[in-house]
Scaffold this active site. Structure first.
Site, short mmCIF file in Angstrom:
data_model
loop_
_atom_site.label_atom_id
_atom_site.label_comp_id
_atom_site.label_asym_id
_atom_site.label_seq_id
_atom_site.Cartn_x
_atom_site.Cartn_y
_atom_site.Cartn_z
N ALA A 1 41.93 44.58 41.73
CA ALA A 1 42.77 43.45 42.17
C ALA A 1 42.65 42.16 41.05
O ALA A 1 41.34 42.26 40.41
CB ALA A 1 42.34 42.70 43.53
N ASP A 2 43.22 41.58 40.81
CA ASP A 2 43.20 40.31 40.27
C ASP A 2 44.14 39.12 40.90
O ASP A 2 45.22 39.58 41.13
CB ASP A 2 43.75 40.52 38.56
CG ASP A 2 43.31 39.43 37.75
OD1 ASP A 2 42.15 39.32 37.37
OD2 ASP A 2 44.40 38.87 37.14
N THR A 3 43.50 38.04 40.74
CA THR A 3 44.29 36.77 41.36
C THR A 3 44.04 35.62 40.30
O THR A 3 43.17 35.36 39.46
CB THR A 3 43.25 36.41 42.46
OG1 THR A 3 42.99 37.54 43.37
CG2 THR A 3 43.79 35.33 43.20
N ALA B 1 47.61 40.61 42.60
CA ALA B 1 48.15 42.04 42.26
C ALA B 1 47.15 43.13 42.75
O ALA B 1 45.82 43.10 42.34
CB ALA B 1 48.35 42.02 40.96
#
Length: 235
Positions: free
Chosen positions: A114-116, A152
């Site tokens: 995940a990346d925020t 994502a």
């Protein structure tokens, strides 16, 4: 000393019983997905304590293995929409861990990455790093109060080679009437210096905002429902 009446004692006993029953129900929670995941090694490509907590405490996934991704988050933002940027970064993390696992004996792994990011007026706001930059960011939020927190998520099934992706967006509205002394106090406390956007909404940083629209857990770092659905699709 508080003197409880008999009715109050009975009421408190009933409340305790309901709480105990609720806790037992939560601890016993086991969906079809939870049963099927017993056959997999669940790998989180992150050391984020918040993402770990969401997987273990919210989704009740107790067999999570932490494998840090050494993917260099240096993708050029030039010519990329911020949605594409966060998606590529998250995928890069997953692929990096996938390569790390190739040398291990376990091939029945599900990798979660995940990346925020925090977006304001079309611009990605990184970690401020300094109080001066953080204060500047908050002034910019006053001018453009609608922020987007975008995460994502990718799930890679190492055995089948399949990839499933999900992107979640939550809107936050900066309080344009937030008094300067409150902003100053937040900056001085140093809480948001090392997080994207310069604030932690799940902590005292929520005082800077007037409204939220969307998935709360997405702001924390991992959309719980979206992640659960990806895992269902991946097995």
């Amino acid at each position: 000393m508080i003197n409880w009446s008999s009715q109050q004692c009975i009421l408190m006993h009933r409340v305790r019983l309901r709480i105990s029953s609720h806790i037992r129900t939560i601890n016993m929670f086991g969906s079809k997905l939870h049963e099927e995941l017993q056959e997999y090694e669940l790998v989180l490509a992150s050391t984020s304590p918040r993402r770990i907590e969401i997987l273990e405490t919210i989704l009740k996934l107790t067999n999570v293995k932490i494998v840090p991704s050494f993917f260099e988050e240096n993708i050029s933002k030039h010519g990329l929409h911020y949605i594409e940027y966060v998606q590529q970064t998250s995928l890069g993390k997953a692929r990096a861990v996938e390569r790390q696992l190739e040398t291990s004996s376990s091939h029945n792994s599900l990798i979660i990455s995940a990346d925020t990011i925090v977006v304001c007026n079309g611009t990605i706001y990184e970690k401020p790093g300094t109080k001066e930059r953080q204060r500047q960011m908050f002034e910019e939020y006053r001018k453009y109060p609608m922020l987007e927190v975008v995460t994502a998520v990718n799930v890679v099934n190492c055995a089948s080679g399949t990839l499933h992706s999900h992107t979640e967006t939550t809107k936050l509205y900066f309080d344009i009437e937030c008094p300067s002394h409150l902003i100053d106090a937040y900056v001085e406390c140093g809480e948001g210096l090392q997080v994207a956007g310069g604030f932690q909404y799940q902590s005292i940083g929520n005082l800077l905002f007037s409204k939220m629209e969307g998935d709360y857990f997405n702001i924390v770092g991992l959309p719980a429902k979206g992640c659960f659905t990806l895992l269902e699709k991946s097995i």
